[in-house]
Design a protein around this motif. Sequence first.
Motif, mmCIF file in Angstrom:
data_model
loop_
_atom_site.group_PDB
_atom_site.id
_atom_site.type_symbol
_atom_site.label_atom_id
_atom_site.label_comp_id
_atom_site.label_asym_id
_atom_site.label_seq_id
_atom_site.Cartn_x
_atom_site.Cartn_y
_atom_site.Cartn_z
ATOM 1 N N GLU A 108 11.982 11.555 -4.642
ATOM 2 C CA GLU A 108 12.761 11.424 -3.281
ATOM 3 C C GLU A 108 11.843 11.341 -2.190
ATOM 4 O O GLU A 108 12.035 10.574 -0.965
ATOM 5 N N GLU A 109 10.782 12.129 -2.321
ATOM 6 C CA GLU A 109 9.808 12.185 -1.093
ATOM 7 C C GLU A 109 8.813 10.972 -1.060
ATOM 8 O O GLU A 109 8.769 10.163 -0.039
ATOM 9 N N MET A 153 0.910 -1.244 -0.002
ATOM 10 C CA MET A 153 0.016 0.174 0.056
ATOM 11 C C MET A 153 0.816 1.234 -0.040
ATOM 12 O O MET A 153 1.061 2.065 1.079
ATOM 13 N N ARG A 159 9.758 7.806 -2.200
ATOM 14 C CA ARG A 159 10.554 6.814 -1.651
ATOM 15 C C ARG A 159 10.823 6.816 -0.024
ATOM 16 O O ARG A 159 10.579 5.900 0.555
ATOM 17 N N ALA A 160 11.012 8.142 0.415
ATOM 18 C CA ALA A 160 11.184 8.473 2.038
ATOM 19 C C ALA A 160 9.523 7.990 2.576
ATOM 20 O O ALA A 160 9.708 7.406 3.695
ATOM 21 N N LEU A 161 8.550 8.289 2.165
ATOM 22 C CA LEU A 161 7.278 8.254 2.496
ATOM 23 C C LEU A 161 7.059 6.617 2.677
ATOM 24 O O LEU A 161 6.431 6.147 3.621
ATOM 25 N N THR A 194 2.171 4.935 -0.631
ATOM 26 C CA THR A 194 1.620 6.680 -0.506
ATOM 27 C C THR A 194 0.741 6.777 -1.973
ATOM 28 O O THR A 194 1.687 6.507 -2.857
ATOM 29 N N ARG A 195 -0.087 7.596 -1.808
ATOM 30 C CA ARG A 195 -0.630 8.282 -2.957
ATOM 31 C C ARG A 195 -0.414 9.887 -3.158
ATOM 32 O O ARG A 195 -0.716 10.370 -3.919
ATOM 33 N N TYR A 196 0.725 10.286 -2.386
ATOM 34 C CA TYR A 196 1.042 11.634 -2.321
ATOM 35 C C TYR A 196 1.870 11.850 -3.660
ATOM 36 O O TYR A 196 2.582 11.126 -4.079
#
Lengths: 162, 162
Positions: free
Chosen positions: A10-11, A1, A13-15, A3-5
């Motif tokens: 880079e973000e 699951m 991957r981090a999330l 993120t859908r952000y």
Amino acid sequence: MPTRYKGSPEEIRALNCYIKLTRASETLAAALRAPLAREGLTTGQLGVLEALLHLGPMNERELGRKLLRSGGNITVVVDNLERRGLVGRERSREDRRCVTVALTPEGLRFIRGVFPGHAARITAVLSALSPEEQRELGRLCRKLGRGAEAEDVLPHRAMASG
Amino acid sequence: MPTRYKGSPEEIRALNCYIKLTRASETLAAALRAPLAREGLTTGQLGVLEALLHLGPMNERELGRKLLRSGGNITVVVDNLERRGLVGRERSREDRRCVTVALTPEGLRFIRGVFPGHAARITAVLSALSPEEQRELGRLCRKLGRGAEAEDVLPHRAMASG
DNA sequence: TTCGTATACTTTGAATTCATATTATTTCAA
DNA sequence: TTGAAATAATATGAATTCAAAGTATACGAA
């Protein structure tokens, strides 16, 4: 699951990494909570008893540092353990601000009886990973944790760049 | 700070890995809590708002499953968000047991303003690891989390061997 | 149709947790 | 020596969290 952000790669991957870390930790904590509850212990109480068992008596400030909890929280948890007669408080004589917390004989017997089962459950869950994977997971977590500690200032920088 | 527990090498390895995982997760959570508090949000509230933002309206049961929280907890957190006017409840017409929770226009504006900073802070902390390390950490956590879910039965086995 | 079971949510009670304020004690500088 | 600042513990108030009990609704079998 994932993120859908909608953010930079880079973000994203981090999330995704953050979500998996958090979920693994919470799932593991939940799996350990139920058996402890059957012994009448919360996770926080077990933490205090274990620290006293393996490290010896110490004051509340030290307990808070070891367990990453606020002083106020330690006071309450120690209150509840004291009410059950598992730990005792004694005002330090060198520094009368400090209170040394120690296992009572009863508390010692109790935690010695409970901890091996707890350790066995942790070992059973962790056995989903090979020894090599466990070491690597530990290494990455330690590296990440150190970074997060160091960056108390971080919110400001992050806000500035947002 | 490795464990002082006297157990088999397998247990020592598992306990050390468990400690590092838990501490990393808690340190990270603590680093994110303070900036959120400045926006007037708790971690749980942010979780609800984010789920509604990225996945759309859903009922409380679904929220609980996504966020790994009990139904009772979701009720309370949604209560507090509703009191602030950030989310709304609507009784489902097909199944009148269900309540659909959705962002209000105000809640949508609010979470859109807050989330980018939150994502940026996560990204900043995670940058302590290389992209490759982040992917590996994510993989190991997912594998471990799946194992932990599957082992609801586990306590019994572990007790039997203890 | 009706009754028993399952499901979704809410409520209740207890413990955790934090931030903040307060109190007692220590330490250090003037 | 005295007073200011720092520290350890406790108290307070609010939110989280869970488990378990309670309520309303849905669904399926007799």
